[in-house]
Enzyme design. Structure first.
Site, PDB file in Angstrom:
ATOM      1  N   CYS A 213       6.022 -34.891  -8.291  1.00 17.48           N
ATOM      2  CA  CYS A 213       5.222 -35.923  -8.931  1.00 17.48           C
ATOM      3  C   CYS A 213       4.331 -36.554  -7.877  1.00 17.48           C
ATOM      4  O   CYS A 213       4.792 -36.936  -6.810  1.00 17.48           O
ATOM      5  CB  CYS A 213       6.165 -36.966  -9.536  1.00 17.48           C
ATOM      6  SG  CYS A 213       5.346 -38.516  -9.897  1.00 17.48           S
TER       7      CYS A 213
ATOM      8  N   CYS B 244       4.373 -36.138 -14.846  1.00 22.24           N
ATOM      9  CA  CYS B 244       5.719 -36.607 -14.506  1.00 22.24           C
ATOM     10  C   CYS B 244       6.361 -37.277 -15.724  1.00 22.24           C
ATOM     11  O   CYS B 244       5.757 -38.171 -16.321  1.00 22.24           O
ATOM     12  CB  CYS B 244       5.637 -37.594 -13.350  1.00 22.24           C
ATOM     13  SG  CYS B 244       7.207 -38.418 -13.031  1.00 22.24           S
TER      14      CYS B 244
END
Ligand code: IVH
Length: 672
Positions: free
Chosen positions: A425, A409
Site C-alpha cells: 500500500c 488498499c
C-alpha cells in the site's frame, strides 16, 4: 519469638513450600490440599513482612517482584548452545545408526530417546545449589538474561535438593514451553481484552519469557524441562540416562516420557508410538531426540560447527487436515505489505483450531492455484504458522474465478505499488494499518529519536485515536498521556519533552523517519546532501532522483511514488502545521544565489497550475518567504483568478505584480 526461632520457622516453612511446589509442579503428585498450601504460604509472607531483613533470594516468596527492566541484557553462555540436525525418514535414522557404529567402531550403540519439546531453549546456572542465572539460547554463543522471568516458573527450583549432595556449580540446558490447554486459556484472555492472540504455544512461551516486566511473565503458565548438563563441578554420570536421573534427584524436572533403546529398531518403535500419542499429550512436541547414551562416546563423536554428531532430532511428519477456503482477504502489515489470507472453515490440526492461513504473496496463491471455495490441505508443522500445503481437486466441482490482488488498499484506499512478487500500500502515513509501524519508525533512534515512544505506547495512542497522523504527536497533551496504561505525571512530562525536542529535525533524519521504501539512513543522507530542503525533494520528479549517484531507478520510483500520493504530502503539511520545522539540506548554501533569495511573496486569487501548498513550497525551497499580507516590504504579489483586495494594496504600494505564468517562469517551471 526469639530471633533464632524466627529463623528456624522461616527455614522450615520455605523447605516445606519448596517440597510441595516440587510435588505439585514437577512430580504432578501433590499431597496436601490447596488451602493447606495457601496457609503455609501466607504464614511465610507474614513472617517475612515482619522481618524483611531475613528475606533470602531463594525464598519461594521471591518468585515475582523485581521491577520492570529497560531491556534484556545480553550474556555469553559458558558453553556454546548447539542445535540439532534433523531428519524425518526412517531410512535416515538407519543411516544415522550406521554412521555412529562406523565412527565408534562397534557393533551396537545404545540410545536414550526423549521427546523434542517445542518451546525455547534455555540455559540455567546454579551456584552452590541456588538458581543464579538463566538465559535464552540467542545465537548459541550469547543469549538474553531472563533470570527474573525464569524465577516465576513454579516447576523451576530456586534451590537444588540436597539429599545426595549437589554440585557447587551446575549449568543445565532445558526447554521452556506452554501446555496446550494453558495456551488456549491465555489466548482467550488476551483476545477478550482486545489483544493479539499468539500464533502457537511456542510463540506464547517465547513472548512470555522475553518480557521486560516479570509480573507479566508470572501470570503466564510456563513450564520447564531439563535435558542436558552443560557444565558441572562434580564428575558427570557415565550415560545420558543417568544424567537425567541425577538431574531429577537434584529436584529438576526432566522428561518422564523417555526410553533406553539398545537397538535402533527400538528408537523407531518409540518414535512411532510417540507420534501416535502426540495428540493426547498436554504439550506440543515435534519429534523425538535420539542421543548416544554413553557420554564417553558422545565426546569421541564430538561436534560439527553448530550441532553435536551424537544426537539427532527425529521429527514427525507435519500434520495435515482438509478444509475449505471460505474467503481470501488481504491483510495489510505494518510496513504496508499486502498479504493474502485464506479464511478457512475451522478445522482442528493437532489440538489447535485453525481458521486462517497466510499465503506469502500473490505468486504463491497463483502457483498453488487457490481460489475461494476450494478444498485444501492445511498443515501445521511445529513452529510453522498454519499454511495451505496444497489444493485438493474435487471431481465435478465448479470453481470460482482465480484470485487477484486489489488495485487499492482495503484499509485506506491508496493505490497499490509492486516490488517483485510483493504488493504494498502506498498510503504509508495515512494507512491505519501502517500508522503504528510508521510512528514507531518515525520515533526510532536513527530517525527523530523520540525517547519513550515505544511499541506499547504507540499502540495505545493509535487504538485510542489520540494520534491519527504523525502531526498529531505534536498536539498531545499531558491529559492525553496520563490516561494511558503505564503513564504517570512524570513519564508523561518526559515524553512530551522528548517530543518537543524533536521539532527541528535534520533533513536526513526526517526523511529516514518517513519510512519511504528503500530510503534508509544512507540514502536519506545522500538526499539531504543533494537537496536544499524537504520542499525541494517533494517537488523533484523521478528523473531528477535518478541523476543522483547511488540512486537507481528502483529508489527513484519509490521516491516518486511516495510523493505522488497526495495524502503523504498532506501528512507533511500536517506536521508543519503542528510546528515541525525540518532543517535545510546541505545544498541550501547554494541557493543564496537564487533569484528568490530573500524575497517575500503574497498570493491572491485562485491558481490554476499550482496548489497553494506547492507554490509556497517552491518559494521556500528557493530561499524566498511567503506572507499573507501585503506591505512595503513585499517583493511580489502573485495574482491569480478573481484576486482580492491584496491586488489593490499592491498597486497602491507599488509592489511588483505577477501573473501565475510569470511566477512559474520566475521559479523556472513555465510549464507544469
Ligand atoms: S538436546 C547438544 N533435547 O531442539 C544437544 N534438545 O532443534 C542440544 N529441544 O535448540 C539439544 N527438546 O531447544 C535436546 N529433549 C531435547 C529437546 C531439545 C527440544 C530443542 C532445543 C534445540 C532444538 C534443536
Amino acid at each position: 519469638m526469639a530471633h533464632a526461632d524466627i529463623l528456624s520457622r522461616l527455614n522450615t516453612l520455605r523447605d516445606e513450600i519448596r517440597h510441595h511446589d516440587y510435588l505439585y509442579y514437577v512430580k504432578d503428585r501433590p499431597d496436601i490440599s490447596d488451602s493447606q498450601y495457601d496457609r503455609l504460604f501466607r504464614e511465610l509472607i507474614e513472617l517475612e513482612q515482619a522481618h524483611p531483613e531475613l528475606v533470602t533470594p531463594d525464598s519461594p516468596s521471591q518468585r515475582v517482584g523485581a521491577s520492570p527492566l529497560q531491556e534484556l541484557v545480553k550474556v555469553p553462555h559458558e558453553q556454546p548452545m548447539l542445535s540439532l540436525d534433523s531428519i524425518v525418514e526412517q531410512n535416515e535414522v538407519l543411516t544415522f545408526d550406521q554412521r555412529m557404529k562406523r565412527e565408534l567402531e562397534t557393533m551396537s550403540v545404545e540410545y536414550s530417546v526423549e521427546p523434542k519439546f517445542d518451546g525455547l531453549s534455555i540455559e540455567l546456572v546454579y551456584d552452590h545449589g541456588i538458581f543464579t542465572r538463566g538465559a535464552t539460547r540467542g545465537d548459541g554463543t550469547t543469549g538474553e538474561d531472563v533470570t527474573v522471568n525464569l524465577r516465576t516458573i513454579r516447576s523451576l527450583p530456586l534451590q537444588l535438593q540436597s539429599q545426595s549432595g549437589f554440585p557447587d556449580h551446575l549449568v543445565v540446558r532445558g526447554e521452556v514451553y506452554m501446555r496446550l490447554d494453558d495456551f488456549q486459556t491465555l489466548n482467550r484472555r488476551i483476545t477478550e481484552r482486545g489483544g493479539d492472540a499468539f500464533a502457537n504455544p511456542r510463540n506464547a512461551a517465547s513472548g512470555s519469557l522475553r518480557q521486560l516486566d516479570s509480573t507479566i511473565t508470572a501470570t503466564r503458565p510456563l513450564v520447564v524441562t531439563c535435558y542436558e548438563i552443560m557444565a558441572v563441578s562434580l564428575p558427570v554420570p557415565p550415560t545420558h540416562w543417568e544424567e537425567l536421573e541425577i538431574l531429577a534427584q537434584w529436584g529438576l524436572p526432566v522428561p518422564t516420557h523417555r526410553r533406553l533403546c539398545p537397538l535402533i529398531e527400538g528408537v523407531m518403535a518409540f518414535h512411532l508410538e510417540t507420534e501416535s500419542i502426540r495428540d493426547t499429550l498436554p504439550y506440543e512436541i515435534d519429534g523425538v531426540v535420539v542421543k548416544v547414551n554413553r557420554r564417553d562416546w558422545q565426546s569421541r563423536l564430538g561436534m560439527k560447527s553448530r550441532s553435536p554428531r551424537w544426537a539427532i532430532a527425529y521429527k514427525f511428519t507435519p500434520r495435515k487436515e482438509i478444509t475449505i477456503v471460505q474467503d481470501i482477504v488481504i491483510s495489510v502489515g505494518r510496513t504496508g505489505t499486502l498479504t493474502p489470507v485464506a479464511l478457512l472453515k475451522p478445522v482442528e490440526v493437532g489440538g489447535v483450531t485453525i481458521s486462517r492461513a497466510t499465503m506469502h504473496n500473490a505468486d504463491e496463491v497463483a502457483r498453488k492455484d487457490i481460489r475461494i471455495g476450494d478444498t485444501v490441505k492445511v498443515e501445521r508443522a511445529g513452529d510453522v504458522i498454519p499454511a495451505i500445503a496444497e489444493r485438493v481437486p474435487v471431481s465435478g466441482e465448479q470453481r470460482n474465478a482465480p484470485f487477484h490482488m486489489p488495485d487499492h488498499c482495503p484499509v485506506c484506499g491508496s493505490t497499490i505499488g509492486r516490488e517483485g512478487a510483493y504488493f504494498y500500500c502506498t498510503g504509508h502515513l495515512i494507512c491505519g494499518a501502517q500508522l503504528k509501524g510508521a510512528i514507531e519508525h518515525f520515533a526510532s533512534k536513527h530517525a527523530l529519536n523520540i525517547d519513550g515512544l515505544g511499541k506499547k505506547t504507540v499502540a495505545q495512542l493509535v487504538d485510542q485515536e489520540l494520534v491519527r497522523s504523525l502531526g498529531d504527536l505534536y498536539r498531545l497533551t499531558k491529559d492525553d498521556l496520563v490516561t494511558l496504561d503505564g503513564f504517570a505525571d512524570r513519564s508523561a512530562t518526559l515524553l512530551l519533552e522528548s517530543i518537543a525536542a524533536s521539532t527541528t529535525p535534520p533533513l536526513d533524519r526526517f526523511l529516514m523517519g518517513l519510512g519511504i521504501r528503500q530510503v534508509g539512513q544512507h540514502i536519506a543522507k545522500i538526499l539531504a546532501r543533494e537537496f536544499a530542503s524537504l520542499e525541494e525533494i517533494m517537488l523533484a520528479d523521478q528523473e531528477r532522483f535518478q541523476h543522483i549517484r547511488e540512486i537507481g531507478p528502483e529508489i527513484s520510483e519509490c521516491l516518486a511514488t511516495y510523493w505522488s500520493e497526495p495524502r503523504n504530502r498532506d501528512a507533511i503539511v500536517q506536521l508543519k502545521k503542528s510546528g515541525v520545522r525540518v532543517a535545510p539540506g546541505l545544498a541550501a548554501g547554494d541557493r543564496k544565489k537564487s533569484p528568490l533569495a530573500g524575497k517575500t511573496f503574497v498570493f491572491t486569487g485562485g491558481l490554476d497550475y499550482f496548489s497553494r501548498d506547492d507554490a509556497q513550497q517552491a518559494v521556500e525551497t528557493m530561499g524566498g518567504r511567503v506572507s499573507s499580507s501585503v506591505s512595503k516590504k513585499t517583493s511580489y504579489v502573485v495574482a491569480g483568478r478573481d484576486p482580492g483586495s491584496k491586488l489593490e494594496q499592491a498597486r497602491t504600494l507599488g509592489v511588483t505584480i505577477l501573473t501565475e505564468q510569470e511566477f512559474a517562469s520566475l521559479i523556472g517551471r513555465s510549464e507544469k
